[in-house]
Design an enzyme around this catalytic site. Sequence first.
Site, short mmCIF file in Angstrom:
data_model
loop_
_atom_site.label_atom_id
_atom_site.label_comp_id
_atom_site.label_asym_id
_atom_site.label_seq_id
_atom_site.Cartn_x
_atom_site.Cartn_y
_atom_site.Cartn_z
N SER A 78 -76.65 -2.82 -77.14
CA SER A 78 -76.17 -2.77 -75.75
C SER A 78 -74.89 -3.59 -75.62
CB SER A 78 -77.25 -3.28 -74.81
OG SER A 78 -76.93 -2.99 -73.47
N ASN A 79 -74.52 -3.94 -74.40
CA ASN A 79 -73.32 -4.75 -74.14
C ASN A 79 -73.55 -5.56 -72.89
OD1 ASN A 79 -72.19 -3.29 -71.68
ND2 ASN A 79 -72.44 -1.59 -73.10
N PRO A 80 -72.68 -6.54 -72.59
CA PRO A 80 -72.98 -7.46 -71.48
C PRO A 80 -72.57 -6.99 -70.08
CG PRO A 80 -71.15 -8.30 -72.79
CD PRO A 80 -71.50 -6.96 -73.35
N ALA A 99 -70.61 0.96 -68.65
CA ALA A 99 -70.19 0.63 -70.01
C ALA A 99 -71.16 1.34 -70.96
CB ALA A 99 -70.23 -0.88 -70.22
#
Length: 225
Positions: free
Chosen positions: A29-31, A96
């Site tokens: 995943s990503n922040p 995102a």
Amino acid sequence: LGRQDLAGRKVLVTAGPTREPIDPVRFVSNPSSGKMGYAVARVAARRGAQVTLVSGPTALEDPSGVEVVRVETAEEMARAVESAQAEMDLFVGAAAVSDYRPAAPAAHKLKKKPGEETLVLARTPDILAGLGARHAGRPGAPVLVGFAAETEEVIARAREKLKGKRCDLVVANKVGAPGAGFGGDTNRVALVSAAELAEIEGTKDKVAEAILDWILPVLDARRPR
Ligand code: C5P
């Protein structure tokens, strides 16, 4: 009530990260916090639009007056967008979306063992580019807006995205710059379109207002009421 300049407009927004499973207890995943996309959804609804927000996992509350569809993976997000996109006037892709997913998620929790060091990845569908390929250049096409979070050559990359994904506007921000990007309540962005470049700075709500201000005349020209 404030100005209702988006009354009667159908708006679809994606927000937040996606989660691509490695096994039942791990993911890629990503922040992304989802704050920018939620701000666009909230402000569009406040300005009278009928808004659907397709959101990856976030800690945020559903914005009032917005229909929220929660998803986890890029493929789920693509399917949710597909089923919500009929008759839309405006698509804002603020999510995102993970560009890659583990090719073969394991059914059981992976163990530490030699030979298990490599994660094989596969591409996910590009939701925004798919909409661009289907709609761009068509009379009465929905207005398509993308986001570009970059660490370098921000404007040049945004221009490439504008062309490559065939959208009307790319909202570019520099990740890591003070007061901009992932997680915070403020943002500093450049609005990059074929004809112009404008800079906006402020709370994510103020940035959302400015993005919608830019879109409004394009929408009215494309789809007169
Ligand atoms: O190519 P990149 O991921 O940097 O592009 C960002 C823009 O494209 C964002 O608007 C994002 O929501 C959208 N996107 C998408 N589907 C993907 C990847 C990105 O809609 N698989």
